[in-house]
Design a protein around this motif. Structure first.
Motif, short mmCIF file in Angstrom:
data_model
loop_
_atom_site.label_atom_id
_atom_site.label_comp_id
_atom_site.label_asym_id
_atom_site.label_seq_id
_atom_site.Cartn_x
_atom_site.Cartn_y
_atom_site.Cartn_z
N ALA A 173 -3.50 1.33 -3.87
CA ALA A 173 -2.91 0.04 -3.59
C ALA A 173 -4.45 -0.71 -3.27
O ALA A 173 -4.19 -1.93 -3.15
CB ALA A 173 -1.97 0.38 -2.62
N ASN A 208 -7.02 4.01 -1.39
CA ASN A 208 -6.08 4.56 -2.04
C ASN A 208 -5.92 3.52 -3.14
O ASN A 208 -6.55 2.50 -3.21
CB ASN A 208 -4.68 4.74 -1.32
N SER A 260 0.78 -1.15 -0.16
CA SER A 260 0.00 0.03 0.24
C SER A 260 1.01 1.26 -0.01
O SER A 260 2.21 1.23 0.13
CB SER A 260 -0.76 0.06 1.35
N SER A 261 0.27 2.55 -0.04
CA SER A 261 0.92 3.63 -0.04
C SER A 261 1.79 3.98 1.18
O SER A 261 2.80 4.43 1.25
CB SER A 261 0.13 4.72 -0.38
N ASN A 262 1.42 3.31 2.26
CA ASN A 262 1.93 3.38 3.33
C ASN A 262 3.00 2.43 3.88
O ASN A 262 3.49 2.26 5.05
CB ASN A 262 1.23 3.70 4.77
#
Length: 277
Positions: free
Chosen positions: A237, A235, A162-164
């Motif tokens: 992802a 998001n 994911s983005s994080n």
């Protein structure tokens, strides 16, 4: 007549020699029997260690033992009982604790090929979600009831992130095990390589890891926080997650061991292993 006498003499000498050999064999047999009676039978723990030596003889990261060896070690562990390692539920580290109950670890053996240890959990104790990088792990619940929740990466070769930075994982196990039960096995990329243990009742689990954790070789233990896909922030992802969200989660790596995870080492007082290499 002289020739017959020589033959008789040779024959007689041969009979004497045979009788001597028979006497020596009987004496040797008696010595072996006495020696066998004097030597104690190997303990279950000793035989476990010897089996692990054979099964993990070629142990390397991400190398799984042959199916026959996996079955042999699993079968041996299936037959183990708490008394084989000197445990019973009335020991102090299985009793109730105020606050967060600690987990007690009993170390039996570790070498470059494998390790053997026992985790002792009072009721409600938790071993947080963690991984076993490149390992094959056998977990034998010796007594009690334990809830196991485990995951595998959706794509172990190229993790979906994911983005994080969280990685997508698929749920492997979410159930309660009650002793006696079959030994569970996890593999480097399957079988629930990341798992969490929660003690429903006081319980003890014997773990065999091959190869063991080793920080310098890149096999540190990492801990994770899980977020179900249905609760994950939207998001780009997140669209990679399958529609059956209850079987998938995003696992985010924690920075070090969780603060509320209390683990302490205690001396193992059960039957000893001899013949370390």
């Amino acid at each position: 007549m002289r020739i017959d006498g020589e033959l008789a003499k040779q024959k007689g000498s041969g009979e004497v020699a045979k009788e001597k050999n028979r006497c020596c064999s009987r004496k040797k047999s008696k010595r072996q029997q006495k020696k066998a009676l004097a030597e104690p039978m190997p303990t279950v723990v000793q035989r476990l260690w010897e089996t692990c030596k054979e099964v993990f003889a070629d142990s390397r990261p991400r190398v799984v033992p042959l199916p026959g060896d996996v079955g042999r070690l699993r079968s041996f562990l299936d037959g183990m009982k708490p008394a084989d390692v000197g445990l019973h539920p009335n020991l102090p580290f299985f009793q109730d604790f105020k606050g967060t109950p600690p987990v007690t670890y009993l170390h039996l053996h570790q070498c470059p090929k494998f390790s053997i240890g026992i985790f002792c959990l009072p009721q409600a104790a938790v071993i947080p979600l963690h991984n076993h990088p490149g390992m094959t792990v056998f977990s034998k619940l010796l007594f009690g009831s334990m809830h196991i929740r485990s995951y595998d990466w959706v794509d172990s070769s190229k993790q979906i992130r994911s983005s994080n930075g969280a990685c997508l994982a698929k749920l492997n196990t979410d159930s309660v095990m009650n002793a006696p039960c079959e030994t569970s096995i996890l593999y480097p990329a399957a079988g629930g390589n990341m798992h969490c243990f929660t003690a429903v009742t006081p319980c003890a689990v014997l773990d065999v890891l091959g190869p063991p954790y080793n920080g310098p070789e890149g096999r540190d233990c990492k801990y994770y926080t899980e977020v179900l896909c249905s609760n994950f922030p939207g998001n780009a992802a997140a669209s990679a997650a399958p529609t059956d969200n209850d079987r998938y989660a995003w696992l985010e790596e924690r920075q070090g061991k969780p603060d509320d995870f209390k683990v302490r080492g205690e001396e193992y007082k059960g039957p000893k292993i001899v013949g370390y290499y």
